[in-house]
Design an enzyme around this catalytic site. Structure first.
Site, mmCIF file in Angstrom:
data_model
loop_
_atom_site.group_PDB
_atom_site.id
_atom_site.type_symbol
_atom_site.label_atom_id
_atom_site.label_comp_id
_atom_site.label_asym_id
_atom_site.label_seq_id
_atom_site.Cartn_x
_atom_site.Cartn_y
_atom_site.Cartn_z
ATOM 1 N N VAL A 79 0.851 -1.197 0.000
ATOM 2 C CA VAL A 79 0.000 0.000 0.000
ATOM 3 C C VAL A 79 0.879 1.237 0.000
ATOM 4 C CG1 VAL A 79 -1.724 1.318 1.292
ATOM 5 C CG2 VAL A 79 -1.863 -1.177 1.235
ATOM 6 N N SER A 124 4.509 4.061 2.975
ATOM 7 C CA SER A 124 3.967 2.818 2.400
ATOM 8 C C SER A 124 4.166 1.682 3.395
ATOM 9 C CB SER A 124 4.677 2.478 1.084
ATOM 10 O OG SER A 124 6.070 2.359 1.281
ATOM 11 N N LYS A 125 3.617 0.539 3.103
ATOM 12 C CA LYS A 125 3.825 -0.662 3.905
ATOM 13 C C LYS A 125 3.429 -1.857 3.050
ATOM 14 C CE LYS A 125 5.180 -1.286 8.206
ATOM 15 N NZ LYS A 125 6.066 -0.422 8.989
ATOM 16 N N GLY A 126 3.977 -3.001 3.392
ATOM 17 C CA GLY A 126 3.615 -4.202 2.641
ATOM 18 C C GLY A 126 3.654 -5.411 3.525
#
Ligand code: NAD
Length: 435
Positions: A79, A124-126
């Site tokens: 994201v 962001s992050k994943g």
């Protein structure tokens, strides 16, 4: 790859005291603080709508072959919450509890954290929904490489730069960097941070978050007119953040009386020899059984009679149940989300100075930014240079947060959110709306 459409416009929330509920969910608590800060800034309603939503949510399937030849398929997410200030920055976690909602909230958190310390990154992050304990090393590598290639369009030094997070480490970052580089047909070190130093990682990165905690704690002590020498400190969590924070605070002359990990805590009113405790943990893995100190529980540690408390383990440890008993005058949030919104109110009424997570633990992402700068320039700094530049950014950011809080008569936490939102909103205004 499928890009799922972000949720519907959320309603504009007009915060009041009673909005600070949701004690169980640190992400809701984070967004309620965002809402409150946005309202205090009188944020333009259109910009509020933009900043309340992620820019891009990607959901991918990650098929891979097991060592025994069977095929399994995991789900992965990435994201990008906001990239107005620069490439998105945020970790990748491998965990069974990963959900799209959680990843989205963590990406928002990264957006505000990068803005608080004024580094030119978005957030962001994943994550991949998996249990890494269920994977062999070869399977872990295959999952990492397939996930990387599935999200490759979002990745890049100019667009989205991952880092380690829960259950990922520098080895996983090395695989991501290699996979990305193979696709691009040339080596691209700046696509991830938290890499091994031998392949473009930065000196000082491992210590950066704990060092940042030490720097802002010293500044807050000065503001509270408390001395550094002899000031009593207790630290929850003795991992990357907590152990380095304890060690550096002790080196500055503070009296670190207690530390803890998942096996419990140790306490010595006269102060612990942190280098000796570190030696013990290297040998025995956990703190339990450390001689020369009294064993205490993690719950007892949080309410010890101390000047400084550094929660550096988990979220939601200071709640409405124990905040009234916290005796520290200063809390430095090494962990993300250790204080619930209800506890915030209680601490504020008691006059406890809380250095909020998005400032207190931003040393890590700051040195990740330095790593990206060094990779892009192909010129590497010595550790003193890294530490001096970190100190300057943390010191300036602390002053700016405290200034914002004083100007608006709010807590440092709300001040930090206001500073972050103001910075992101200003760039949106300057850039205008592409139609
Ligand atoms: P880590 O895994 O290195 O250490 C975690 C520590 O917490 C360990 O000592 C562990 O034993 C302890 N712990 C686990 N469960 C516990 C419990 N129930 N009670 C008490 N202690 C417990 O992790 P870390 O990298 O030090 O991260 C700690 C926190 O800091 C997390 O919230 C993380 O998101 C946050 N953080 C870390 C960084 C970083 O650079 N590492 C940066 C920003 C924020």
């Amino acid at each position: 790859m499928t890009a799922t459409s972000p949720q519907q416009n959320p309603p504009i929330i007009r915060p009041d005291k009673d909005r600070f509920l949701g004690e169980e969910n640190p992400f809701e608590a984070m967004m309620s603080r965002f809402d409150y800060a946005a309202q205090r800034l009188s944020l333009d309603p259109g910009l509020y709508k933009v900043l309340r939503r992620p820019e891009k949510q990607v959901t991918v399937s990650v098929p891979f072959q097991r060592d025994n030849g069977e095929t399994d398929v995991y789900t992965g997410y990435r994201v990008l919450y906001n990239t107005s200030r620069g490439p998105a920055k945020g970790g990748i976690r491998f965990d069974l509890n990963v959900t799209l909602d959680e990843v989205t909230a963590l990406a928002a958190w990264m957006t505000w954290k990068c803005a608080v310390v004024n580094i030119p990154f978005g957030g962001s992050k994943g994550g991949v929904v998996c249990d890494p304990a269920d994977l062999s090393d070869r399977e872990l590598e295959r999952v990492t490489r397939r996930y990387t290639s599935a999200i490759i369009e979002t990745l890049g030094p100019d667009s989205d730069v991952p880092a380690p997070d829960v259950n990922t480490n520098e080895r996983v970052m090395a695989w991501i960097m290699d996979t990305y580089s193979m696709h691009k047909r040339h080596t691209v070190t700046a696509v991830v941070t938290g890499k091994p130093v031998q392949m473009g990682g930065s000196l000082g990165r491992r210590e950066a978050t704990g060092r940042g905690c030490m720097i802002v704690t010293k500044q807050a002590l000065q503001r509270l007119k408390l001395p550094v020498q002899g000031t009593r400190v207790v630290v929850q969590g003795f991992g990357n953040v907590g152990s380095v924070a304890a060690q550096l605070m002790a080196r500055e002359g503070m009296r670190v009386m207690a530390v803890s990990d998942k096996s419990g805590g140790i306490y010595n009113e006269k102060g612990l020899d942190i280098d000796d405790v570190l030696r013990y943990v290297r040998e025995h893995r956990l703190l339990a059984g450390y001689p020369g100190a009294q064993a205490i529980t993690n719950d007892e540690l949080l309410v010890l009679d101390t000047d400084v408390l550094v929660p550096a383990a988990l979220e939601n440890v200071i709640t409405s149940h124990n905040a009234g008993n916290v005796k520290a005058k200063l809390i430095c949030e090494g962990a993300n989300g250790p204080t619930t919104a209800n506890a915030d109110r209680i601490l504020d009424e008691k006059g406890v100075f809380v250095i909020p997570d998005i400032l207190a633990n931003a040393g890590g992402v700051t040195v990740s930014y330095f790593e990206w700068v060094q990779d892009r320039g192909g010129y590497f700094w010595d550790e003193d240079t890294v530490n001096q530049r970190l100190e300057r950014i943390m010191t300036e950011s602390f002053d700016q947060v405290a200034g914002m809080a004083a100007k608006h008569g709010v807590t440092p936490r709300i001040g930090a959110y206001m500073l972050a939102i103001e910075r992101v909103a200003l760039v949106h205004k300057l850039r205008g709306m592409y139609a």
